[in-house]
Design a protein around this motif. Structure first.
Motif, PDB file in Angstrom:
ATOM      1  N   PHE A  77      61.443  -2.127  43.444  1.00 55.56           N
ATOM      2  CA  PHE A  77      61.349  -0.787  44.034  1.00 55.56           C
ATOM      3  C   PHE A  77      62.481  -0.573  45.024  1.00 55.56           C
ATOM      4  O   PHE A  77      62.956  -1.514  45.657  1.00 55.56           O
ATOM      5  CB  PHE A  77      59.982  -0.556  44.673  1.00 55.56           C
ATOM      6  CG  PHE A  77      59.664  -1.381  45.885  1.00 55.56           C
ATOM      7  CD1 PHE A  77      59.509  -2.752  45.795  1.00 55.56           C
ATOM      8  CD2 PHE A  77      59.501  -0.774  47.132  1.00 55.56           C
ATOM      9  CE1 PHE A  77      59.207  -3.514  46.916  1.00 55.56           C
ATOM     10  CE2 PHE A  77      59.193  -1.520  48.251  1.00 55.56           C
ATOM     11  CZ  PHE A  77      59.045  -2.897  48.142  1.00 55.56           C
ATOM     12  N   CYS A  80      62.552  -1.772  48.699  1.00 57.13           N
ATOM     13  CA  CYS A  80      62.408  -3.215  48.923  1.00 57.13           C
ATOM     14  C   CYS A  80      63.483  -3.695  49.896  1.00 57.13           C
ATOM     15  O   CYS A  80      64.674  -3.480  49.680  1.00 57.13           O
ATOM     16  CB  CYS A  80      62.516  -3.972  47.607  1.00 57.13           C
ATOM     17  SG  CYS A  80      62.258  -5.744  47.789  1.00 57.13           S
ATOM     18  N   ILE A  83      64.211  -8.834  48.551  1.00 55.57           N
ATOM     19  CA  ILE A  83      64.250  -9.561  47.280  1.00 55.57           C
ATOM     20  C   ILE A  83      64.873  -8.731  46.154  1.00 55.57           C
ATOM     21  O   ILE A  83      65.754  -9.211  45.440  1.00 55.57           O
ATOM     22  CB  ILE A  83      62.842 -10.071  46.888  1.00 55.57           C
ATOM     23  CG1 ILE A  83      62.385 -11.097  47.935  1.00 55.57           C
ATOM     24  CG2 ILE A  83      62.841 -10.705  45.507  1.00 55.57           C
ATOM     25  CD1 ILE A  83      60.919 -11.391  47.923  1.00 55.57           C
ATOM     26  N   CYS A  84      64.454  -7.495  46.008  1.00 58.47           N
ATOM     27  CA  CYS A  84      65.002  -6.664  44.924  1.00 58.47           C
ATOM     28  C   CYS A  84      66.526  -6.526  45.008  1.00 58.47           C
ATOM     29  O   CYS A  84      67.208  -6.736  44.000  1.00 58.47           O
ATOM     30  CB  CYS A  84      64.350  -5.286  44.895  1.00 58.47           C
ATOM     31  SG  CYS A  84      62.624  -5.319  44.403  1.00 58.47           S
ATOM     32  N   HIS A 168      55.220  -7.615  44.579  1.00 59.24           N
ATOM     33  CA  HIS A 168      55.498  -7.633  43.136  1.00 59.24           C
ATOM     34  C   HIS A 168      56.106  -8.958  42.720  1.00 59.24           C
ATOM     35  O   HIS A 168      56.748  -9.635  43.524  1.00 59.24           O
ATOM     36  CB  HIS A 168      56.404  -6.479  42.735  1.00 59.24           C
ATOM     37  CG  HIS A 168      57.797  -6.551  43.318  1.00 59.24           C
ATOM     38  ND1 HIS A 168      58.865  -7.056  42.617  1.00 59.24           N
ATOM     39  CD2 HIS A 168      58.273  -6.193  44.524  1.00 59.24           C
ATOM     40  CE1 HIS A 168      59.947  -6.987  43.371  1.00 59.24           C
ATOM     41  NE2 HIS A 168      59.620  -6.470  44.547  1.00 59.24           N
TER      42      HIS A 168
HETATM   43 NI    NI Z   1      61.213  -6.269  45.886  1.00 55.84          NI
END
Ligand code: NI
Length: 202
Positions: A77, A80, A83-84, A168
């Protein structure tokens, strides 16, 4: 056998115990052969499948539209914080390590369709790679796509602020030109490893 027991009762008891044992053994054997059957005959992991989403230009895109090209798919997303962006930057770097004519499409699918509309996934995907496809859709369609790829996601409502985060799973999926699963990469995988594995399939 036991004091006060007639031999008929002893035989009956033994019979019951034996029947139960046989039933247990048969059940165990069936379970085993079933497990072996599903793991050896299926071959490919059941990851992926049809989806119908909207891309970063507002056009409807189905899984079939991507046939003929390899895909590196990541679900995340745009809000984020860490991490994303890290994982998508890794995918973009891996794409740049491949030959220029390599038919590999990086795909970002949002799991936060409430906030990530067409414009959000467009600017986000393009920030990582000019060829990255951003996909969004209705919450139902996103849920279907995530389920097909066995992606877990949930709204994280633990903070008191009005902004929310999404929990997620973070997996990069490598799909073949038929839309079938080839491999996946985790947060431990490097761009070099991803590019190396992709190159093996080109
Ligand atoms: Ni993320």
């Amino acid at each position: 056998m036991f004091k006060g027991m007639t031999w008929q009762r002893t035989v009956l008891l033994l019979g019951i115990v034996l029947t139960m044992l046989i039933a247990l053994l048969v059940g165990y054997a069936m379970q085993r052969s079933f497990n072996e059957g599903t793991t050896t005959t299926s071959g490919k992991a059941l990851i992926g499948g049809p989806f119908e989403l909207v891309d970063h230009t507002g056009a409807t895109r189905t899984a079939a539209d991507f046939r003929g090209q390899h895909m590196l798919i990541y679900f995340g997303f745009t809000f984020c914080p860490d991490i994303c962006p890290t994982e998508l930057a890794k995918v973009a770097a891996a794409i740049d390590m491949l030959p220029e004519n390599a038919n590999v499409t990086p795909v970002f699918i949002t799991i936060d369709p409430e906030r990530d509309g067409v414009e959000e996934v467009r600017s986000y995907a393009k920030a990582f790679h000019p060829r990255m496809v951003g996909l969004t859709g209705t919450p139902e369609r996103i849920a279907q796509a995530a389920k097909a790829y066995r992606v877990y996601y949930a709204k994280n409502t633990s903070s008191d602020s009005t902004e929310y985060l999404m929990d997620h799973s973070s997996i990069i999926y490598f799909m073949d030109p038929a839309g079938d699963y080839l491999d996946h990469f985790t947060m431990e995988s490097t761009s070099e490893e991803i590019a190396g594995r992709v190159r093996e399939e080109l």
